[in-house]
Structure formats: structure tokens, C-alpha cells
Design a protein around this motif. Structure first.
Motif, PDB file in Angstrom:
ATOM      1  N   TRP A  35       0.803  -1.214   0.000  1.00 10.22           N
ATOM      2  CA  TRP A  35       0.000   0.000   0.000  1.00 10.22           C
ATOM      3  C   TRP A  35       0.841   1.270   0.000  1.00 10.22           C
ATOM      4  O   TRP A  35       0.303   2.369   0.198  1.00 10.22           O
ATOM      5  CB  TRP A  35      -0.930   0.007   1.210  1.00 10.22           C
ATOM      6  N   GLN A  38      -0.384   4.364  -1.826  1.00 10.44           N
ATOM      7  CA  GLN A  38      -1.557   4.968  -1.207  1.00 10.44           C
ATOM      8  C   GLN A  38      -1.196   5.630   0.128  1.00 10.44           C
ATOM      9  O   GLN A  38      -1.704   6.710   0.445  1.00 10.44           O
ATOM     10  CB  GLN A  38      -2.645   3.910  -0.996  1.00 10.44           C
ATOM     11  N   ASN A 253      -4.038  -1.441  -7.240  1.00  4.56           N
ATOM     12  CA  ASN A 253      -3.484  -0.236  -6.607  1.00  4.56           C
ATOM     13  C   ASN A 253      -2.032   0.009  -6.988  1.00  4.56           C
ATOM     14  O   ASN A 253      -1.548   1.142  -6.914  1.00  4.56           O
ATOM     15  CB  ASN A 253      -3.599  -0.333  -5.085  1.00  4.56           C
ATOM     16  N   ASN A 261      -5.743   6.091  -6.864  1.00  4.89           N
ATOM     17  CA  ASN A 261      -5.720   7.161  -5.867  1.00  4.89           C
ATOM     18  C   ASN A 261      -6.743   8.249  -6.183  1.00  4.89           C
ATOM     19  O   ASN A 261      -7.432   8.756  -5.284  1.00  4.89           O
ATOM     20  CB  ASN A 261      -4.322   7.768  -5.771  1.00  4.89           C
TER      21      ASN A 261
END
Length: 292
Positions: A35, A38, A253, A261
């Protein structure tokens, strides 16, 4: 930072930023580091939290399959929020984490500001349900017998992973190298205890119809076994939107971080403004054109 789970295990978590909380829940093939795009982007405006699920170092890795289940996965997510003193958060999950996100909304809707369910659906389609359970157990055996270092070379080249390799070879290489470091035991037990035993979304239809949490479902158009389950969630959850990324596989992602995003930022903004509502009852699925 470490927090304790309901059954006394340690979970490793990381956080960055201030503001409304966002909890990121990783997929089977990734870990908390998946992640990073992000965490960096949303930490500018939000309090971002990610954690390594049980079975993923540096969190504890229980060796019993009974220490792993879909319900336990949700309890762990709640333990992270409780350990940080957070009442409600935006919950964002990919794949295995997407399933946890759906079940979070069913088990503890009062703790979720919103739900983002990305790349989730494997094993849900009834015609592939038994095949998925069988292949999940085979994957578990491969992690156990061949080890993650060797088996990752096969797993990282799945039908919905090669899109990432084609678009971003360096990013895919990081993903594959990270996968190679997974715990052999943790991967095998997670696959057996969580993946192979979780219920299909279709078996949860009545519960999903009653879940009012604002929800965003995201799928890649080349992540074939997430497309129909994604449409099912869209049609079933009252306040649900669906986005499909073109020419995109499973690792959404990381494969398309800018799209991901931007989409999440707009979704969060609409939720926080009270604008992400249930579907207008006038938008009847049975109607093609209005005649009176």
C-alpha cells in the motif's frame, strides 16, 4: 508498532498522516508494504494505517489452520482500530483484503465510514466455486513444499498478474520479490483457513442488501473472476458504485496507482460530504426506456 489481536497475537502496523482514518488491508499476494503508493498519497490529508495480516511477517505467524478464517480476519482489522483508539475509518481492501472489507461492513458497519472493495471475487462464481477451493489447497501445498522463494516465480505470473508485468516491469519485480519473502507456513495456512473456506458473495445476498455503508467496488477488466462478482455487489449493496479499469489485472493499486488514488480521493470526498447515497429508486434495473 504492534497491537494485540483478540486471541493474543501481535500484528505489525504502520501509520502516517493526520485526519480522518483510512485502514488499508492487503491481498494474499502482497503485504502491508503493497500500500505504499496509497500511504504516501493519502497521508497528505488522512491518517493512513496499514498492517501485516496474521501469517505475514513481521506479524505473528500461527501454525494452526484454525487460527485463520474470514471472521478472524475482520476481528484483526477491528483490533487494529481498537489498538489505535479509532472509532470509525474508511476501510480499503484489495482481493483477500477486499473480502475482509465486505465482511467488515457486515460484521461492524458502525465502524466504517466507507468500504472500498478492490479486486475481490475469486471463488464467488458458483460454476468455479469448487475449482477455486481445490486450487487454493494446491497453492497452499506448493507454498508449504516448494517454499515461497521458489513458488513465487509461478504465482507472480498468474493470468491477472501479467498485465502489471507488461506495464511496469520494475513495479512487478518488486511485487514478485516481496512475494518470495512470504512465510511458507503463513501463506499455506492463510490459503487454507481464509481463502479456501470463505463464503461466496452470492451466499450473502440478503445480508448485503441490508448493508447501508457507502461502498465502492473496483475491478480490472482483465481480472475475469472479479468482474461478475463486482457487478453482483453493485446490484446488491444499496449505496454501491462500480468502477472497471481498462486493460488492467488484479494488482489494481500498484498497476494503476494514479487512477486508483484519484478514484478513492473522489469517493472519500463524496462520502464525507454526504453525497454518496443509495441508488435512486427511480433508476429501476428492469426499465429500458420510460413510456408513461
Amino acid at each position: 508498532m504492534l497491537i494485540k489481536t483478540k486471541d493474543g497475537l501481535n500484528l505489525h502496523l504502520e501509520e502516517a498522516g493526520d485526519g480522518k482514518p483510512v485502514l488499508f488491508i492487503h491481498e494474499f499476494g502482497g503485504n502491508h508494504q503493497s500500500w505504499e503508493p496509497q500511504m504516501r498519497f493519502f497521508a497528505r490529508r488522512y491518517r493512513c494505517i496499514t498492517y501485516a495480516a496474521r501469517g505475514y511477517a513481521p506479524s505473528d505467524i500461527p501454525s494452526s489452520v484454525e487460527a485463520y478464517s474470514q471472521k478472524i480476519a475482520v476481528e484483526d482489522a477491528l483490533a487494529v482500530l481498537d489498538g489505535l483508539g479509532i472509532d470509525k475509518a474508511h476501510i480499503v481492501g484489495l482481493s483477500m483484503g477486499g473480502f475482509t472489507t465486505v465482511h467488515f461492513g457486515l460484521m461492524a458497519p458502525e465502524r466504517a465510514l466507507s468500504l472500498t472493495v478492490a479486486g475481490a471475487g475469486y471463488g464467488c462464481e458458483k460454476e468455479f466455486e469448487e475449482y477455486f477451493r481445490t486450487v487454493s489447497l494446491e497453492v497452499a501445498r506448493n507454498f508449504e513444499t516448494k517454499g515461497a522463494k521458489e513458488f513465487s516465480k509461478v504465482y507472480a505470473l498468474g493470468a491477472s498478474r501479467v498485465q502489471y508485468q507488461n506495464k511496469d516491469p520494475r513495479g512487478w519485480r518488486e511485487f514478485a520479490d516481496r512475494l518470495a519473502t512470504h512465510s511458507d507456513t503463513g501463506a499455506a495456512m492463510t490459503m487454507r483457513g481464509v481463502q479456501a473456506r470463505r463464503p461466496s458473495f452470492y451466499d450473502l445476498e440478503d445480508q448485503l442488501k441490508a448493508m447501508d455503508v457507502p461502498t465502492l467496488v473496483i475491478a480490472g477488466d482483465e481480472d475475469d473472476h472479479c468482474l461478475q462478482p463486482g457487478i453482483f455487489l453493485k446490484k446488491t449493496i444499496p449505496a454501491c458504485g462500480l468502477s472497471v479499469f481498462p486493460k488492467t489485472g488484479h494488482t489494481l493499486n500498484l498497476e494503476e496507482p494514479a487512477w486508483f488514488n484519484a478514484l478513492l480521493a473522489e469517493f472519500f470526498a463524496q462520502v464525507e460530504a454526504g453525497k454518496w447515497q443509495k441508488r435512486d429508486p427511480r433508476a429501476m434495473p428492469s426499465q429500458i426506456m420510460r413510456t408513461d
